[in-house]
Design a protein around this motif. Structure first.
Motif, mmCIF file in Angstrom:
data_model
loop_
_atom_site.group_PDB
_atom_site.id
_atom_site.type_symbol
_atom_site.label_atom_id
_atom_site.label_comp_id
_atom_site.label_asym_id
_atom_site.label_seq_id
_atom_site.Cartn_x
_atom_site.Cartn_y
_atom_site.Cartn_z
ATOM 1 N N SER A 47 0.810 -1.215 0.000
ATOM 2 C CA SER A 47 0.000 0.000 0.000
ATOM 3 C C SER A 47 0.843 1.265 0.000
ATOM 4 C CB SER A 47 -0.946 0.010 1.211
ATOM 5 O OG SER A 47 -0.215 -0.010 2.429
ATOM 6 N N ASN A 48 2.097 1.169 0.435
ATOM 7 C CA ASN A 48 2.974 2.328 0.475
ATOM 8 C C ASN A 48 4.001 2.346 -0.664
ATOM 9 O OD1 ASN A 48 2.545 4.013 3.182
ATOM 10 N ND2 ASN A 48 2.186 1.850 3.630
ATOM 11 N N GLY A 49 3.810 1.461 -1.642
ATOM 12 C CA GLY A 49 4.667 1.481 -2.813
ATOM 13 C C GLY A 49 6.076 0.980 -2.586
ATOM 14 N N LEU A 50 6.286 0.226 -1.509
ATOM 15 C CA LEU A 50 7.619 -0.317 -1.233
ATOM 16 C C LEU A 50 7.866 -1.627 -1.973
ATOM 17 C CD1 LEU A 50 7.735 0.304 2.628
ATOM 18 C CD2 LEU A 50 8.695 1.734 0.813
ATOM 19 N N ALA A 51 6.796 -2.233 -2.478
ATOM 20 C CA ALA A 51 6.916 -3.506 -3.188
ATOM 21 C C ALA A 51 5.856 -3.574 -4.277
ATOM 22 C CB ALA A 51 6.765 -4.681 -2.221
ATOM 23 N N GLN A 52 6.168 -4.288 -5.340
ATOM 24 C CA GLN A 52 5.199 -4.453 -6.421
ATOM 25 C C GLN A 52 4.304 -5.665 -6.185
ATOM 26 O OE1 GLN A 52 6.144 -5.810 -10.243
ATOM 27 N NE2 GLN A 52 7.547 -7.434 -9.584
ATOM 28 N N ALA A 53 4.702 -6.548 -5.261
ATOM 29 C CA ALA A 53 3.916 -7.747 -4.984
ATOM 30 C C ALA A 53 4.284 -8.266 -3.595
ATOM 31 C CB ALA A 53 4.178 -8.820 -6.031
ATOM 32 N N PHE A 54 3.376 -9.078 -3.042
ATOM 33 C CA PHE A 54 3.584 -9.681 -1.729
ATOM 34 C C PHE A 54 3.317 -11.174 -1.848
ATOM 35 C CE2 PHE A 54 1.404 -10.602 2.532
ATOM 36 C CZ PHE A 54 2.589 -10.995 3.133
ATOM 37 N N VAL A 55 4.284 -11.987 -1.403
ATOM 38 C CA VAL A 55 4.174 -13.446 -1.444
ATOM 39 C C VAL A 55 4.150 -13.980 -0.020
ATOM 40 C CG1 VAL A 55 5.328 -15.600 -2.113
ATOM 41 C CG2 VAL A 55 5.358 -13.630 -3.665
ATOM 42 N N SER A 56 3.165 -14.840 0.269
ATOM 43 C CA SER A 56 3.068 -15.393 1.621
ATOM 44 C C SER A 56 2.607 -16.840 1.599
ATOM 45 C CB SER A 56 2.084 -14.576 2.470
ATOM 46 O OG SER A 56 1.941 -15.145 3.763
ATOM 47 N N ALA A 57 3.244 -17.652 2.447
ATOM 48 C CA ALA A 57 2.811 -19.031 2.668
ATOM 49 C C ALA A 57 2.206 -19.146 4.066
ATOM 50 C CB ALA A 57 3.990 -19.989 2.523
ATOM 51 N N GLY A 58 1.882 -18.006 4.658
ATOM 52 C CA GLY A 58 1.312 -17.987 5.999
ATOM 53 C C GLY A 58 -0.171 -18.297 5.996
ATOM 54 N N ASP A 59 -0.800 -18.139 7.151
ATOM 55 C CA ASP A 59 -2.222 -18.411 7.305
ATOM 56 C C ASP A 59 -3.030 -17.541 6.330
ATOM 57 O OD1 ASP A 59 -4.962 -17.633 8.689
ATOM 58 O OD2 ASP A 59 -4.359 -19.561 9.525
ATOM 59 N N THR A 60 -3.828 -18.191 5.483
ATOM 60 C CA THR A 60 -4.564 -17.462 4.450
ATOM 61 C C THR A 60 -5.507 -16.429 5.033
ATOM 62 O OG1 THR A 60 -4.448 -19.329 2.918
ATOM 63 C CG2 THR A 60 -6.168 -17.707 2.516
ATOM 64 N N GLN A 61 -6.217 -16.800 6.081
ATOM 65 C CA GLN A 61 -7.184 -15.866 6.652
ATOM 66 C C GLN A 61 -6.507 -14.650 7.278
ATOM 67 O OE1 GLN A 61 -10.419 -16.052 5.969
ATOM 68 N NE2 GLN A 61 -9.699 -17.787 4.737
ATOM 69 N N LYS A 62 -5.297 -14.821 7.800
ATOM 70 C CA LYS A 62 -4.555 -13.670 8.320
ATOM 71 C C LYS A 62 -4.156 -12.737 7.181
ATOM 72 C CE LYS A 62 -2.630 -15.730 12.537
ATOM 73 N NZ LYS A 62 -1.392 -16.103 13.264
ATOM 74 N N VAL A 63 -3.787 -13.327 6.039
ATOM 75 C CA VAL A 63 -3.449 -12.506 4.876
ATOM 76 C C VAL A 63 -4.690 -11.758 4.389
ATOM 77 C CG1 VAL A 63 -2.607 -12.528 2.503
ATOM 78 C CG2 VAL A 63 -1.587 -14.071 4.187
ATOM 79 N N VAL A 64 -5.830 -12.452 4.345
ATOM 80 C CA VAL A 64 -7.078 -11.828 3.905
ATOM 81 C C VAL A 64 -7.454 -10.669 4.820
ATOM 82 C CG1 VAL A 64 -9.565 -12.197 3.665
ATOM 83 C CG2 VAL A 64 -7.960 -13.875 2.723
ATOM 84 N N ARG A 65 -7.323 -10.876 6.125
ATOM 85 C CA ARG A 65 -7.667 -9.797 7.068
ATOM 86 C C ARG A 65 -6.717 -8.614 6.912
ATOM 87 N NH1 ARG A 65 -8.786 -14.236 10.541
ATOM 88 N NH2 ARG A 65 -6.704 -14.108 11.495
ATOM 89 N N ALA A 66 -5.437 -8.902 6.731
ATOM 90 C CA ALA A 66 -4.464 -7.822 6.553
ATOM 91 C C ALA A 66 -4.748 -7.042 5.268
ATOM 92 C CB ALA A 66 -3.045 -8.388 6.530
ATOM 93 N N ALA A 67 -5.237 -7.749 4.256
ATOM 94 C CA ALA A 67 -5.469 -7.127 2.954
ATOM 95 C C ALA A 67 -6.627 -6.143 2.958
ATOM 96 C CB ALA A 67 -5.709 -8.203 1.899
ATOM 97 N N THR A 68 -7.434 -6.119 4.009
ATOM 98 C CA THR A 68 -8.539 -5.164 4.068
ATOM 99 C C THR A 68 -8.024 -3.726 3.992
ATOM 100 O OG1 THR A 68 -8.498 -5.188 6.504
ATOM 101 C CG2 THR A 68 -10.009 -6.708 5.400
ATOM 102 N N ARG A 69 -6.760 -3.529 4.330
ATOM 103 C CA ARG A 69 -6.135 -2.209 4.223
ATOM 104 C C ARG A 69 -6.195 -1.687 2.788
ATOM 105 N NH1 ARG A 69 -1.802 0.356 7.138
ATOM 106 N NH2 ARG A 69 -0.740 1.895 5.830
ATOM 107 N N LEU A 70 -6.250 -2.602 1.819
ATOM 108 C CA LEU A 70 -6.255 -2.223 0.409
ATOM 109 C C LEU A 70 -7.658 -1.869 -0.085
ATOM 110 C CD1 LEU A 70 -3.836 -5.014 -0.850
ATOM 111 C CD2 LEU A 70 -3.273 -2.629 -0.362
ATOM 112 N N GLY A 71 -8.662 -2.038 0.764
ATOM 113 C CA GLY A 71 -10.026 -1.642 0.420
ATOM 114 C C GLY A 71 -10.740 -2.636 -0.475
ATOM 115 N N ARG A 72 -11.655 -3.398 0.100
ATOM 116 C CA ARG A 72 -12.412 -4.357 -0.705
ATOM 117 C C ARG A 72 -13.512 -3.641 -1.493
ATOM 118 N NH1 ARG A 72 -12.770 -7.936 3.906
ATOM 119 N NH2 ARG A 72 -15.029 -7.981 3.695
ATOM 120 N N ILE A 73 -13.804 -4.167 -2.669
ATOM 121 C CA ILE A 73 -14.851 -3.608 -3.531
ATOM 122 C C ILE A 73 -16.208 -3.731 -2.833
ATOM 123 C CG2 ILE A 73 -16.029 -3.859 -5.756
ATOM 124 C CD1 ILE A 73 -13.374 -5.016 -6.831
#
Length: 321
Positions: A47-73
């Motif tokens: 969200s701050n332009g420090l990376a063009q992509a994010f790769v994670s093998a962590g808990d999917t639901q934690k990634v989904v919750r964190a991604a709310t920062r990007l604003g869901r449609i």
């Protein structure tokens, strides 16, 4: 820091050593790796332009919750009392028995509880992925099927039947109705939609089948002296064929499903299995490197398709549930 860096969650996954090895295998000449220690840090980097992509093998639901920062449609389907955010979905490319033919599974584990409107958004997400990667650039309509326990619509559940009616209204879709695994792997369908729970089970079934096939072949060619001799002979004369078979069945080639459903143009999140090995992480980095910039465009295209084909889902509203 260069804009083309890729953020990697080094603390997410079952085997952190394998993640470190996968990162080490990555060529630093392609791009830089930004190591983060959580999904929150990874999404922050996006969200701050420090990376063009994010790769994670962590808990999917934690990634989904964190991604709310990007604003869901946000949508408001007809009859809904108030607007809501759409459910995130993971779109993943998988092979079929037809050489060079792939299909897209959506959802592969992003959202467990879904309704008919969620399934429709999954169809648009999967179709966007299918068309953007040009799996079949000459095909006018994307063939969309609903994962079922048997061929035909009589095996569909109520919300899936309601979804089917909505899909039939989309001119860019050829609705296949309910499809079972045999139809899918034969290449009869382009996009397969289902709940995240069903999709994750289907994905693991495909992977287990590939592992079982390799295991059975090894067992049979080691059953006795004659079998071992035959195995050596077949391997000698068919090395190229065996190499191609292993390549087509290697699930690591398809590591890193894309998380769909966000407003932010930086939403390029690639989700891997928790048990990912080094080659899976490497493959996900390859995918993130090649699709990082495209992914933001796919998110925008996905929303445009929802607005185009379902304008009544986007009335002027204030506030979100």
């Amino acid at each position: 820091m260069p804009a083309l860096s890729i953020a990697v969650d080094v603390c997410g996954g079952d085997d952190l050593d394998q993640i470190a090895i996968g990162i080490g295998m990555w060529s630093s000449s392609k791009t830089l790796i930004l190591k983060v220690e959580s999904a929150v840090e990874g999404v922050y980097a996006l969200s701050n332009g420090l990376a063009q992509a994010f790769v994670s093998a962590g808990d999917t639901q934690k990634v989904v919750r964190a991604a709310t920062r990007l604003g869901r449609i946000k949508i408001q389907p007809p009859g809904s009392g108030r607007p809501r955010r759409i459910k995130p979905s993971i779109a993943l490319e998988l092979p079929t028995q037809m050489d060079g033919k792939h299909f897209v599974l959506c959802d592969a584990g992003g959202s467990v509880e879904v309704d008919e409107y969620d399934l429709v958004t999954f169809a648009h997400a999967g179709a966007t992925y299918f068309q953007e990667l040009e799996f079949n650039p000459y095909q006018k309509k994307v063939r969309v099927g609903i994962l079922a326990i048997g061929e035909g619509n009589d095996k569909l559940r109520p919300i899936e039947l309601q979804c089917l009616e909505l899909l039939r209204e989309v001119q860019s879709f050829e609705s296949m109705g309910g499809v079972e695994p045999l139809q899918i792997i034969s290449g009869e369908v382009d996009v397969v939609i289902c709940s995240g729970r069903d999709g994750n089970l289907a994905l693991k079934g495909v992977e287990a089948g590939a592992v079982m096939e390799h295991s059975i072949m090894r067992q049979e060619f080691n059953r006795g002296v004659g079998s071992r001799v035959a195995g050596i002979w077949v391997k000698l004369i068919g090395t190229r064929a065996f190499t191609r078979v292993r390549s087509r069945l290697d699930e690591s080639r398809y590591a890193g499903g894309i998380l769909f459903g966000f407003e932010d143009q930086h939403a390029a999140i690639f989700i891997c299995h928790g048990r990912s090995k080094a080659k899976d992480i490497y493959a996900a980095l390859e995918r993130a490197h090649s699709l990082g910039d495209q992914t933001g465009r796919m998110q925008a295209t996905f929303k445009q398709k929802l607005i185009m084909y379902h304008p009544d889902w986007f009335p002027p509203t204030k506030g979100v549930a």
